[in-house]
Enzyme design. Structure first.
Site, PDB file in Angstrom:
ATOM      1  N   GLU A 218       1.838  -5.892  -4.253  1.00  0.00           N
ATOM      2  CA  GLU A 218       0.984  -5.411  -5.295  1.00  0.00           C
ATOM      3  C   GLU A 218       1.638  -4.241  -6.339  1.00  0.00           C
ATOM      4  O   GLU A 218       1.829  -4.405  -7.553  1.00  0.00           O
ATOM      5  CB  GLU A 218      -0.122  -4.984  -5.125  1.00  0.00           C
ATOM      6  CG  GLU A 218      -1.189  -5.772  -4.302  1.00  0.00           C
ATOM      7  CD  GLU A 218      -0.864  -5.702  -2.654  1.00  0.00           C
ATOM      8  OE1 GLU A 218      -2.004  -6.138  -1.851  1.00  0.00           O
ATOM      9  OE2 GLU A 218       0.278  -5.241  -2.392  1.00  0.00           O
TER      10      GLU A 218
ATOM     11  N   CYS B 253      -2.491   0.180  -1.525  1.00  0.00           N
ATOM     12  CA  CYS B 253      -2.464  -0.451  -2.871  1.00  0.00           C
ATOM     13  C   CYS B 253      -3.795  -0.428  -3.621  1.00  0.00           C
ATOM     14  O   CYS B 253      -3.883  -0.740  -4.638  1.00  0.00           O
ATOM     15  CB  CYS B 253      -2.015  -2.050  -2.344  1.00  0.00           C
ATOM     16  SG  CYS B 253      -0.349  -2.135  -1.728  1.00  0.00           S
TER      17      CYS B 253
ATOM     18  N   CYS C 292      -4.008  -3.731   0.891  1.00  0.00           N
ATOM     19  CA  CYS C 292      -4.266  -2.622   2.046  1.00  0.00           C
ATOM     20  C   CYS C 292      -5.183  -1.261   1.399  1.00  0.00           C
ATOM     21  O   CYS C 292      -5.022  -1.167   0.071  1.00  0.00           O
ATOM     22  CB  CYS C 292      -3.106  -1.992   2.451  1.00  0.00           C
ATOM     23  SG  CYS C 292      -1.814  -1.151   1.321  1.00  0.00           S
TER      24      CYS C 292
END
Length: 96
Positions: A57, A91, A82
């Protein structure tokens, strides 16, 4: 979000293809790919390249040339982002 096979599937498939680029270098973490789409076009993409490094990401967001488009974009990720702090920040916080 409602999955629309005609529109979403190619982007999800691309995220899976990107994830495979991580291979053994990400062990023990999972292979993850991410694609950012603005107005039907890919404007950013990334994958988790090595353990302890930026997640997919983050790599995808960093690859976007016009950051102003991010607020209107959709991110497709091969695994849920996460939400905890390990070797890298969550993220989920970055995406939100």
């Amino acid at each position: 979000m409602v999955l629309q096979a005609d529109n979403d599937l190619p982007f999800l498939q691309r995220s899976l293809s990107l994830a495979r680029l991580g291979t053994a270098a990400v062990f023990p973490n999972p292979q993850v790919g991410a694609v950012i789409v603005h107005q039907g076009r890919i404007i950013g993409e990334g994958y988790h390249a090595f353990a302890g490094g930026p997640h997919a990401e983050v790599a995808a967001i960093r690859s976007v040339r016009v950051p102003e488009h991010l607020s209107e974009a959709t991110m497709y990720v091969s695994l849920e982002p996460c939400s905890f702090h390990g070797k890298t920040p969550p993220c989920a916080n970055l995406i939100i």
